[in-house]
Motif scaffolding. Structure first.
Motif: not given
Length: 235
Positions: A153-154, A157-158, A160, A185, A187, A193, A195
């Motif tokens: 997940d990290d 997120r980092r 993209g 998820r 961003w 936004r 995904g």
């Protein structure tokens, strides 16, 4: 456990090579199998380098490497401890050959993220996909085996990413809750936004696929779905 493959198909016939049940395969696959059974590491390395050079990564994996790995896995299952050394030697050299595939200059844009689900240690299929994407100049991030859910997940997120590929070899490792979390998820700033596309790869994901999630059945199909299906193919 059976050797991991990223290719679907019927079980081959009982034709053998080097004591391995290969069925109807390319001659290059038979030569690779014979070299592996002899534990002839230099010959295995040379044959793998040649098929990658001549065929390209996708065909080399689907028509030579994967059938040989599958045959070793079946032999291992029926022969107890025998042939484990063959499987280990062949797997190591296949991994080495895939990592030596020269990448093309990477295009700009968000990368493709490749990872095995948290309990999955089989990495060769995603290594093949990473080599195929790199061969075609697709930017990627390869995280390998058994990536914890929080770390995945990290990473999403980092980075993209444009797409996330999750590999599962068996139903015991397929984590559908994780797949839903990755698919959901998003961003970016409010109102804009975005995904990533989600590809569930491997036999562990057998069964219904959530809407909007892609389910490639082969390496070539995965490359096509990721926009990298035609370049770098050999004759």
């Amino acid at each position: 456990e059976p050797a991991p493959v990223l290719v679907a198909g019927e079980e081959p016939s009982c034709r053998t090579s080097g004591g391995l049940p290969l069925g109807t395969v390319r001659q290059e696959c038979r030569g690779l199998a014979r070299a592996a059974v002899r534990l002839d590491a230099p010959a295995v390395e040379a044959r793998l380098a040649l098929v990658v050079e001549r065929l390209g990564t996708a065909a080399a994996w689907e028509e030579v490497m994967a059938p040989a790995l599958r045959a070793v896995g079946r032999k291992w299952e029926t022969a107890g401890e025998r042939y484990v050394e063959v499987e280990h030697l062949l797997s190591w050299h296949v991994s080495s050959a895939l990592r030596r595939v020269p990448p093309a200059p990477a295009t700009t844009g968000p990368p493709v993220l490749l990872a095995c689900v948290p309990e999955e240690q089989h990495t060769l299929p995603v290594e093949a996909l990473a080599a195929g994407l790199g061969e075609r100049g697709v930017p990627l991030r390869m995280f390998g085996g058994a990536v914890p859910a929080g770390a995945l997940d990290d990473a999403v997120r980092r980075t993209g990413p444009a797409a996330v590929v999750l590999w599962s070899q068996s139903r015991d490792t397929a984590d559908r809750r994780l797949a839903r979390a990755v698919a959901g998820r998003a961003w970016g700033v409010k109102g804009a936004r975005g995904g990533a596309s989600l590809l569930l790869a491997g036999p562990g994901w057998a069964g219904p696929t959530p809407g909007g999630v892609l389910r490639p059945r082969s390496l070539r199909e995965a490359l096509r779905l990721l926009g990298a299906g035609e370049a770098a193919e050999r004759g």
